[in-house]
Write a protein that holds these residues in place. Structure first.
Motif, short mmCIF file in Angstrom:
data_model
loop_
_atom_site.label_atom_id
_atom_site.label_comp_id
_atom_site.label_asym_id
_atom_site.label_seq_id
_atom_site.Cartn_x
_atom_site.Cartn_y
_atom_site.Cartn_z
N THR A 82 7.05 10.58 5.55
CA THR A 82 7.84 9.36 5.60
C THR A 82 7.10 8.23 6.32
O THR A 82 7.28 7.06 6.00
CB THR A 82 9.16 9.63 6.32
N GLU A 83 6.24 8.59 7.27
CA GLU A 83 5.50 7.55 8.00
C GLU A 83 4.55 6.80 7.07
O GLU A 83 4.26 5.63 7.30
CB GLU A 83 4.69 8.19 9.14
N VAL A 84 4.07 7.49 6.05
CA VAL A 84 3.14 6.85 5.11
C VAL A 84 3.91 6.14 3.99
O VAL A 84 3.61 5.00 3.64
CB VAL A 84 2.16 7.88 4.51
N ALA A 85 4.94 6.82 3.44
CA ALA A 85 5.68 6.24 2.31
C ALA A 85 6.34 4.92 2.69
O ALA A 85 6.43 4.00 1.89
CB ALA A 85 6.72 7.23 1.81
N TYR A 86 6.84 4.84 3.93
CA TYR A 86 7.52 3.62 4.39
C TYR A 86 6.67 2.88 5.43
O TYR A 86 7.21 2.30 6.36
CB TYR A 86 8.87 3.97 5.01
N ARG A 87 5.37 2.93 5.29
CA ARG A 87 4.50 2.42 6.35
C ARG A 87 4.80 0.96 6.69
O ARG A 87 5.04 0.13 5.84
CB ARG A 87 3.03 2.60 6.00
N THR A 88 4.77 0.68 7.99
CA THR A 88 5.09 -0.66 8.49
C THR A 88 4.02 -1.08 9.49
O THR A 88 3.36 -0.23 10.08
CB THR A 88 6.45 -0.65 9.21
N PRO A 89 3.86 -2.39 9.68
CA PRO A 89 2.80 -2.87 10.58
C PRO A 89 2.96 -2.39 12.02
O PRO A 89 2.00 -2.42 12.79
CB PRO A 89 2.95 -4.40 10.50
N ASP A 90 4.16 -1.90 12.39
CA ASP A 90 4.30 -1.43 13.78
C ASP A 90 3.73 -0.02 13.98
O ASP A 90 3.78 0.52 15.07
CB ASP A 90 5.76 -1.52 14.26
N PRO A 92 0.22 0.89 13.53
CA PRO A 92 -1.12 0.46 13.13
C PRO A 92 -2.03 1.59 12.67
O PRO A 92 -2.83 1.42 11.76
CB PRO A 92 -1.68 -0.23 14.38
N GLU A 93 -1.88 2.79 13.26
CA GLU A 93 -2.77 3.91 12.90
C GLU A 93 -2.62 4.25 11.42
O GLU A 93 -3.58 4.65 10.77
CB GLU A 93 -2.44 5.18 13.72
N ILE A 94 -1.40 4.15 10.93
CA ILE A 94 -1.11 4.55 9.56
C ILE A 94 -1.16 3.36 8.61
O ILE A 94 -1.63 3.43 7.48
CB ILE A 94 0.26 5.26 9.52
N TYR A 95 -0.71 2.20 9.10
CA TYR A 95 -0.62 1.00 8.26
C TYR A 95 -1.99 0.52 7.81
O TYR A 95 -2.16 0.04 6.69
CB TYR A 95 0.10 -0.10 9.05
N HIS A 96 -2.98 0.64 8.67
CA HIS A 96 -4.29 0.06 8.36
C HIS A 96 -5.23 1.00 7.59
O HIS A 96 -6.39 0.67 7.37
CB HIS A 96 -4.96 -0.45 9.64
N VAL A 97 -4.73 2.15 7.23
CA VAL A 97 -5.53 3.07 6.40
C VAL A 97 -5.60 2.51 4.98
O VAL A 97 -4.66 1.91 4.49
CB VAL A 97 -4.85 4.46 6.39
N GLU A 98 -6.75 2.69 4.34
CA GLU A 98 -6.86 2.32 2.92
C GLU A 98 -6.36 3.51 2.09
O GLU A 98 -6.88 4.61 2.21
CB GLU A 98 -8.32 2.01 2.57
N TYR A 99 -5.32 3.26 1.28
CA TYR A 99 -4.76 4.34 0.46
C TYR A 99 -5.17 4.18 -0.99
O TYR A 99 -5.02 3.10 -1.56
CB TYR A 99 -3.23 4.33 0.54
N VAL A 100 -5.70 5.23 -1.57
CA VAL A 100 -6.01 5.24 -2.99
C VAL A 100 -5.16 6.34 -3.63
O VAL A 100 -5.31 7.51 -3.29
CB VAL A 100 -7.51 5.53 -3.24
N LEU A 101 -4.24 5.93 -4.50
CA LEU A 101 -3.35 6.92 -5.13
C LEU A 101 -3.87 7.28 -6.51
O LEU A 101 -4.22 6.40 -7.30
CB LEU A 101 -1.93 6.36 -5.20
N VAL A 102 -3.94 8.58 -6.77
CA VAL A 102 -4.56 9.11 -7.98
C VAL A 102 -3.57 10.08 -8.64
O VAL A 102 -2.96 10.89 -7.95
CB VAL A 102 -5.85 9.89 -7.61
N PRO A 103 -3.39 10.01 -9.97
CA PRO A 103 -2.53 11.01 -10.63
C PRO A 103 -3.01 12.42 -10.27
O PRO A 103 -4.22 12.68 -10.23
CB PRO A 103 -2.73 10.73 -12.12
N GLN A 104 -2.05 13.30 -10.02
CA GLN A 104 -2.41 14.60 -9.45
C GLN A 104 -3.34 15.43 -10.33
O GLN A 104 -4.24 16.11 -9.84
CB GLN A 104 -1.14 15.38 -9.16
N GLY A 105 -3.11 15.38 -11.64
CA GLY A 105 -3.99 16.14 -12.54
C GLY A 105 -5.39 15.54 -12.58
O GLY A 105 -6.39 16.26 -12.70
#
Lengths: 226, 217
Positions: A82-90, A92-105
């Motif tokens: 939930t910390e990642v799915a609803y990430r918020t600027p408050d 910072p450890e999680i918010y500032h990560v670069e996320y690349v989402l890829v289809p699972q297959g």
């Protein structure tokens, strides 16, 4: 023969800042929690993590995210954390990560491509979506495919149920998931397992990952509870 | 009136044919497993590496390494098989799944689907959804007709797409709609609603079948 059995701390000693690391598991099942704990303790920074998901809040890859060790996360589904799915600027450890989402297959098959020497895969999955942006398409026999490049890593952290001293691995039920394929696609593969047995104790018919893929083994990890 | 989710799930289960391999998404789609008609024997596939997914585990009888794709403890049926993610998505992408049932944020009249991301608000990721809707032979969307009154069936999706032109059928508490070349086509109606109510709850034109039936639940 090289002795592969080490402690979790010894196993992750070689993982430096900036490493690209695959982490096995799906929804926290088959995740090498003890190896992640050791990596949190070591504190390596600016990591690129390739994983099916983001673990859960404070579990699995979620521990590395909370601890600010991750620069980039390549994953398929991060909703259970939930910390990642609803990430918020408050956060910072999680918010500032670069996320690349890829289809699972695609994630599974691109890891497989790296592990078995292929230059990429052609998949219809992702055509016409954000996943296809900036990527080449190829027509084969009249059908369009997206060209996806292989995913390889410096390290893979995986989890098995039973391993022998050589590194032959058996996984239990749905804990197999990404562990088998990640074992093939990293330079250095660290396995943790619940039980370590003598060489010859595993029926070769039942080996799911052959020993040649495994570089070090941490035994005696606890059953995975969520 | 029956619980809305149960109405949807029970109608979904009527789409399964004996011998089908079926993948059910989290939530209402998973509930369809509780309504499978007698004499219909299907195998449930779970993309985390299981063919032969059984009911949820009884409390206290959980097996630590056995979960469904939502991360909940489940059981495996006799004759089940475990495999890794490469095999699992080979099964899915390779066209070996007969029916996949998923939820949606938006579906449009050309069969486009959006169900993985609300930019800057909620970004869970696509997980296996993109592979499932491209690979499965039949794609059924099981969802409430609107999001608290806000249209989900649209002329054109506004959210990032999961895939283009993949949806075959939409089952809601109001009725059953198919995607045709002419857009949404209402084939069954829940007698608790009128066609006017369904039109008002839909953000695109609806054609009504001349042989419109009551929704069977």
């Amino acid at each position: 023969m090289k002795k592969k059995i080490v402690t979790a701390e010894q196993a992750v000693e070689c993982i430096g800042d900036g490493a690209v690391i695959m982490v096995g598991g799906f929804a926290s099942i088959g995740t090498p929690e003890e190896l992640i704990d050791a990596l949190v303790k070591k504190g390596s920074k600016d990591l690129t993590i390739i994983s099916c998901d983001a673990g859960r809040a404070g579990l699995g890859v979620g521990k590395l995210l909370r601890n600010g060790q991750v620069k980039k996360l390549i994953a398929s589904h991060v909703g259970l954390n939930t910390e990642v799915a609803y990430r918020t600027p408050d956060q910072p450890e999680i918010y500032h990560v670069e996320y690349v989402l890829v289809p699972q297959g695609t994630l599974a098959e691109c890891i497989r491509a790296a592990g078995c020497g292929l230059g990429g895969i052609l998949t219809p999955v992702g055509l016409g979506t954000a996943v296809a942006e900036g990527k080449e398409t190829v027509r084969v026999k009249g059908k369009e495919y997206l060209l996806e490049e292989p995913f390889s890593a410096d390290f893979a952290l995986i989890r098995g149920a039973i391993a022998d001293h050589a590194g032959n691995v058996i996984y239990n039920m749905t804990a197999r998931n990404f562990n088998t394929v990640m074992a093939t696609a990293a330079e250095h593969v660290i396995l943790c397992a619940e039980e370590i047995v003598e060489i010859g104790a595993i029926d070769p018919n039942h080996v799911m990952t052959p020993a040649l893929f495994i570089d070090s083994i941490v035994g005696g990890v606890k059953p995975c509870r969520i | 009136m029956q619980d809305i989710k149960a109405i949807i799930a029970s109608r979904v289960a009527k789409e399964f044919r004996d011998g089908d391999t079926v993948n059910l998404g989290i939530g209402v789609p998973t509930m369809a497993a509780d309504f499978i008609p007698e004499g219909v024997d299907i195998m449930l596939q779970s993309e985390n590496g299981l063919l032969g997914l059984g009911p949820a585990s009884a409390c206290g009888e959980e097996q630590f390494d056995l979960v469904n794709a939502g991360g909940a403890y489940v059981t495996a049926t006799p004759g089940a098989a475990f495999f890794d993610s490469v095999m699992s998505f080979g099964i899915i992408r390779g066209g070996h799944v007969d029916v996949t049932v998923l939820g949606a944020m938006e579906v449009d009249e050309t069969g486009n689907l959006a169900n993985w991301c609300i930019p800057d608000k909620f970004v869970p990721g696509m997980g296996g959804a993109m592979d499932l809707v491209v690979g499965a032979k039949k794609v059924i969307i099981a969802m409430q007709h609107t999001n608290k009154g806000k249209h989900k069936l649209l002329k054109k999706c506004t959210l990032p797409l999961t895939a283009v032109g993949v949806v075959h059928m939409i089952i809601t508490e109001m009725g059953v709609l198919e995607i045709t070349e002419e857009g949404f086509f209402l084939t069954e109606i829940n007698p608790d609603y009128t066609i006017e109510q369904i039109r008002a709850a839909t953000g695109a034109e609806i054609k009504v079948s001349s042989s419109l039936k009551d929704m069977t639940v």
